[in-house]
Design an enzyme around this catalytic site. Sequence first.
Site, PDB file in Angstrom:
ATOM      1  N   SER A 146      -1.920   5.026   3.720  1.00 44.21           N
ATOM      2  CA  SER A 146      -1.908   5.886   2.536  1.00 44.21           C
ATOM      3  C   SER A 146      -1.171   5.212   1.397  1.00 44.21           C
ATOM      4  CB  SER A 146      -1.227   7.218   2.858  1.00 44.21           C
ATOM      5  OG  SER A 146       0.164   7.027   3.076  1.00 44.21           O
ATOM      6  N   LYS A 147      -1.260   5.817   0.209  1.00 41.02           N
ATOM      7  CA  LYS A 147      -0.587   5.277  -0.965  1.00 41.02           C
ATOM      8  C   LYS A 147       0.923   5.215  -0.763  1.00 41.02           C
ATOM      9  CE  LYS A 147      -4.149   6.785  -4.230  1.00 41.02           C
ATOM     10  NZ  LYS A 147      -4.465   7.630  -5.402  1.00 41.02           N
ATOM     11  N   ARG A 148       1.450   6.084   0.078  1.00 38.51           N
ATOM     12  CA  ARG A 148       2.898   6.115   0.303  1.00 38.51           C
ATOM     13  C   ARG A 148       3.383   4.884   1.066  1.00 38.51           C
ATOM     14  NH1 ARG A 148       1.319  11.301   1.265  1.00 38.51           N
ATOM     15  NH2 ARG A 148       1.281  10.992   3.517  1.00 38.51           N
ATOM     16  N   SER A 149       2.454   4.138   1.666  1.00 37.35           N
ATOM     17  CA  SER A 149       2.869   2.974   2.458  1.00 37.35           C
ATOM     18  C   SER A 149       3.407   1.849   1.578  1.00 37.35           C
ATOM     19  CB  SER A 149       1.687   2.444   3.280  1.00 37.35           C
ATOM     20  OG  SER A 149       0.742   1.824   2.432  1.00 37.35           O
TER      21      SER A 149
END
Length: 484
Positions: free
Chosen positions: A254-257
Amino acid sequence: MKKIRTRFAPSPTGRMHVGNLRTALYTYLIAKHEGGDFVLRIEDTDQERFFDGALDIIYHTLEATGLKHDEGPDKDGGYGPYIQSERCSSGLYMKYAKELIAKKEAYYCFCDQERLNSLKQVVGGKEISIYDKHCLHLSEEEVAANLEAGKPFVIRANVPNEGETSFHDEIYGDISQPNEELDDMILIKSDGYPTYNFANVVDDHLMNITHVVRGNEYLSSAPKYTRLYQAFGWEEPKYIHCPLITNEDHQKLSKRSGHSSYEDLIDQGFLSEAVVNFVALLGWSPSDNREIFSLPELVEAFDYHHISKSPAVFDMVKLRWMNGEYMKALDFDSFYEKAEPYIKKTVTKDYDLKKIAALVKTRIEVFPDIADMIDFFEEVPDYDLDMYKNKRNKCTLEKSLEILLEVRDILSGMDDFSNDALFVALGAYGQDKGYKVGLVMWPVRTAVSGKRMTPGGATEIMEIIGKEESLRRIDQAISRLQAQ
């Protein structure tokens, strides 16, 4: 044999996710492996998610990764327009939707949101909505009256409630789904734009696309595409669904990675060629155990039948290793051009930065590694005197002080402060004293760097910082050792 034609059809909604890059790469490789065409099509029918500047990101990413399209918005190959909103404005999708209506394979739906909300139900803790075909039963006169009155509508596919829909995927094989589980999906939205599913099918057919590559999250949508191809009487392309990409914890990337997009990785100091090589192996394995491939080598070796069904893990350790291999293979001028901004952020003194770059070239995996490796060139950090102790070289604090005092006198009398001259002088000193080279170099390197690990040896470091700075640092070290 029919010419292979593949397409990459991103939505301009922001940075390019690693999964989208893999789709673009596999799509490109399938076409080029067979000498076919790689088409770029922009799917901008979701106006709410449209991101200004995202089209430039798509162009830049494809150019930077070497995935050059044969046709696209900027290269008309006779199948344009290649931007869906432009295709929509021509009335193309409405034309084909009405063709399905005439064949009783689709119908107008005038239900308002209140009625649609009433169809929602909770199944297994999840809210779903299955349309009940209410408007399918409107008479032609009722439909005409509603249209004449300007009543808002969508156009839905008429999916039978009985039987099942089957399709073949090149990776997952034959898959069937009961029609009762398929909703009468919307083809044309109330704003007149086609849905993603409908536009895909129409465009792929009209552009003679032979192979469609996408993530396996679209497997559940595949029967809907098959239904549309069957309704039109068109030949389906070959489907190639790629495995999910997960992070190291086996959760969806995900973008949070922090490394979910191509741009994230470039910003973090990775080389584009290494990223492409790494992404190619996220779900695909060559026939041998080889891991390093240039793009032309990938074109030659790629066989989509070797794509795995199992999730692919985004292994940052492996990517860093691979990037390090690409760093080593770079010619020095190319490496320096990329490394110079990172070096200048850390070293502001008037040193030969190319010599610093040469020291780190084979020792880093990503460019940001440079800072911690060379910060001592700017200033010696505060360090523990125990660093002078080294069991292997039998170096002690006392021996270090003795060597530094004697070496300082030698260094102060030298005019040639090059690496070679310094190494010869210190080597001669060690030979006279009966010391191994390592014993001489250990306290000197510690004094001029203040670090346990450095990218170069004592003499390489002294050549770069020069005679005056070298003697200053050695004097500071002597003072500290004398005071302990």
